[in-house]
Design a protein around this motif. Structure first.
Motif, PDB file in Angstrom:
ATOM      1  N   ILE A 183       0.836  -1.203   0.000  1.00  0.00           N
ATOM      2  CA  ILE A 183       0.000   0.000   0.000  1.00  0.00           C
ATOM      3  C   ILE A 183       0.871   1.253   0.000  1.00  0.00           C
ATOM      4  N   VAL A 184       1.945   1.243   0.790  1.00  0.00           N
ATOM      5  CA  VAL A 184       2.874   2.379   0.796  1.00  0.00           C
ATOM      6  C   VAL A 184       3.415   2.614  -0.612  1.00  0.00           C
ATOM      7  N   GLU A 185       3.822   1.529  -1.276  1.00  0.00           N
ATOM      8  CA  GLU A 185       4.354   1.637  -2.640  1.00  0.00           C
ATOM      9  C   GLU A 185       3.285   2.124  -3.611  1.00  0.00           C
ATOM     10  N   ARG A 186       2.068   1.604  -3.464  1.00  0.00           N
ATOM     11  CA  ARG A 186       0.986   1.952  -4.401  1.00  0.00           C
ATOM     12  C   ARG A 186       0.605   3.419  -4.313  1.00  0.00           C
ATOM     13  N   LEU A 187       0.643   3.980  -3.097  1.00  0.00           N
ATOM     14  CA  LEU A 187       0.214   5.367  -2.903  1.00  0.00           C
ATOM     15  C   LEU A 187       1.348   6.369  -3.023  1.00  0.00           C
ATOM     16  N   SER A 188       2.567   5.888  -3.164  1.00  0.00           N
ATOM     17  CA  SER A 188       3.726   6.793  -3.162  1.00  0.00           C
ATOM     18  C   SER A 188       3.720   7.764  -4.339  1.00  0.00           C
ATOM     19  N   GLY A 189       2.972   7.448  -5.398  1.00  0.00           N
ATOM     20  CA  GLY A 189       2.905   8.345  -6.540  1.00  0.00           C
ATOM     21  C   GLY A 189       2.004   9.544  -6.339  1.00  0.00           C
ATOM     22  N   LEU A 190       1.281   9.588  -5.235  1.00  0.00           N
ATOM     23  CA  LEU A 190       0.410  10.728  -4.928  1.00  0.00           C
ATOM     24  C   LEU A 190       1.150  11.718  -4.048  1.00  0.00           C
ATOM     25  N   ALA A 191       1.075  12.987  -4.397  1.00  0.00           N
ATOM     26  CA  ALA A 191       1.818  14.007  -3.637  1.00  0.00           C
ATOM     27  C   ALA A 191       1.508  13.978  -2.145  1.00  0.00           C
ATOM     28  N   PRO A 192       0.240  13.868  -1.710  1.00  0.00           N
ATOM     29  CA  PRO A 192      -0.032  13.863  -0.260  1.00  0.00           C
ATOM     30  C   PRO A 192       0.502  12.626   0.455  1.00  0.00           C
ATOM     31  N   CYS A 193       0.876  11.582  -0.300  1.00  0.00           N
ATOM     32  CA  CYS A 193       1.275  10.308   0.317  1.00  0.00           C
ATOM     33  C   CYS A 193       2.756   9.996   0.137  1.00  0.00           C
ATOM     34  N   ARG A 194       3.529  10.947  -0.336  1.00  0.00           N
ATOM     35  CA  ARG A 194       4.942  10.665  -0.593  1.00  0.00           C
ATOM     36  C   ARG A 194       5.721  10.384   0.676  1.00  0.00           C
ATOM     37  N   THR A 195       5.273  10.917   1.786  1.00  0.00           N
ATOM     38  CA  THR A 195       5.947  10.667   3.063  1.00  0.00           C
ATOM     39  C   THR A 195       5.196   9.655   3.912  1.00  0.00           C
ATOM     40  N   LEU A 196       4.214   8.987   3.333  1.00  0.00           N
ATOM     41  CA  LEU A 196       3.415   8.007   4.075  1.00  0.00           C
ATOM     42  C   LEU A 196       4.288   6.818   4.463  1.00  0.00           C
ATOM     43  N   THR A 197       4.267   6.450   5.746  1.00  0.00           N
ATOM     44  CA  THR A 197       5.072   5.345   6.248  1.00  0.00           C
ATOM     45  C   THR A 197       4.220   4.109   6.485  1.00  0.00           C
TER      46      THR A 197
END
Length: 269
Positions: A183-197
């Protein structure tokens, strides 16, 4: 209302020299309950311990009401910030000695100033926000209904929910529910989720299961239910798809698929 979840990630509570490094802390508060935060001491106990010399022994408190929570600032000198991490930079400033400031955000980050380069902060998941049924607009108040599952489709937790449901929505029924790293990898392309851990994703999943969707998660001792965490994810996906909380059109919220699988699906269309 379901109450409030207060989460202090590991290392976010400050690391004063000589002070022990505390791990993560999660508090659950119901309506009418209070949690105090600060450096604390034997004579000033606090539920949320923050280690920095610039923070008062009793820095403030969180009080939960039926439909929101309030922040009191006990400091005589420092203002605190309450940020909306899911918005466009919105924040509230709570001045010194201010009592009972109502916080409107569903997900908040409370930030306290410190002597170091990094401020101390903790997260607060608010009571479940209730929305009127859009079909009931204009009806007499006595006839108004509310949605059974109150979800904010602009929130990060909803993106996590869509990513969990994506394989099933794409008719990959035999594919397991995505793991946290996926999920972290899948959402990493979204600007709000680039720092999502990974830890943040796990917190969002817990929030969905326990506060938003209110599912019953099997205990580790239940036979035939599988692992508790996998069971929780499966229950989330099953409920979201069964009631149409996540639909095919929500896949547009995710980054475009890349790689061979993505090209194949584009060709099929």
């Amino acid at each position: 209302m379901s109450g409030v979840v207060v989460h202090l990630p590991p290392g976010s509570g400050g690391t004063d020299p000589g002070e022990p490094r505390d791990g993560a802390v999660t508090l659950r508060l119901g309506p009418g309950e209070v949690a105090r935060f600060g450096r604390g001491s034997t004579s000033v106990p606090v539920e949320l311990r923050l280690s920095d010399a610039a923070i008062s022994r009793l820095a403030g408190e969180i009080r939960v009401t039926d439909d929101h929570w309030q922040l009191t600032n006990h400091s005589a000198a420092h203002s605190y910030l309450v940020e909306n991490p899911e918005g466009a930079g919105e924040y509230l400033r709570v001045p010194p000695r201010r009592v009972g400031v109502p916080i409107p955000f569903e997900f908040s980050r409370v930030v306290l100033p410190t002597r170091g380069d990094v401020p101390v902060s903790f997260q607060v998941f608010a009571p479940d926000h209730v929305y009127l049924d859009p079909d009931a607009t204009g009806a007499p108040w006595g006839n108004h209904t509310v949605t059974a599952y109150s979800l904010d489709e602009t929130a990060t937790y909803f993106l996590v929910l869509v990513a969990l449901c994506e394989p099933r929505l794409r008719d990959q029924s035999r594919v397991a529910v995505p793991t946290t790293p996926r999920i972290v990898e899948r959402l990493s392309g979204l600007a709000p989720c680039r720092t999502l851990t990974a830890r943040a994703v796990s917190s969002h999943i817990d929030y969905l299961a326990e506060e938003k969707l209110r599912i019953g998660v099997p205990s580790p001792g239940d036979h035939g239910k599988g692992d508790r965490r996998n069971g929780k994810r499966e229950e989330i996906v099953a409920l979201a798809l069964r009631f149409g909380l996540v639909r095919e059109e929500h896949l547009a919220l995710l980054p475009p698929l890349t790689g061979a699988g993505g090209r194949e699906r584009q060709a099929e269309r």
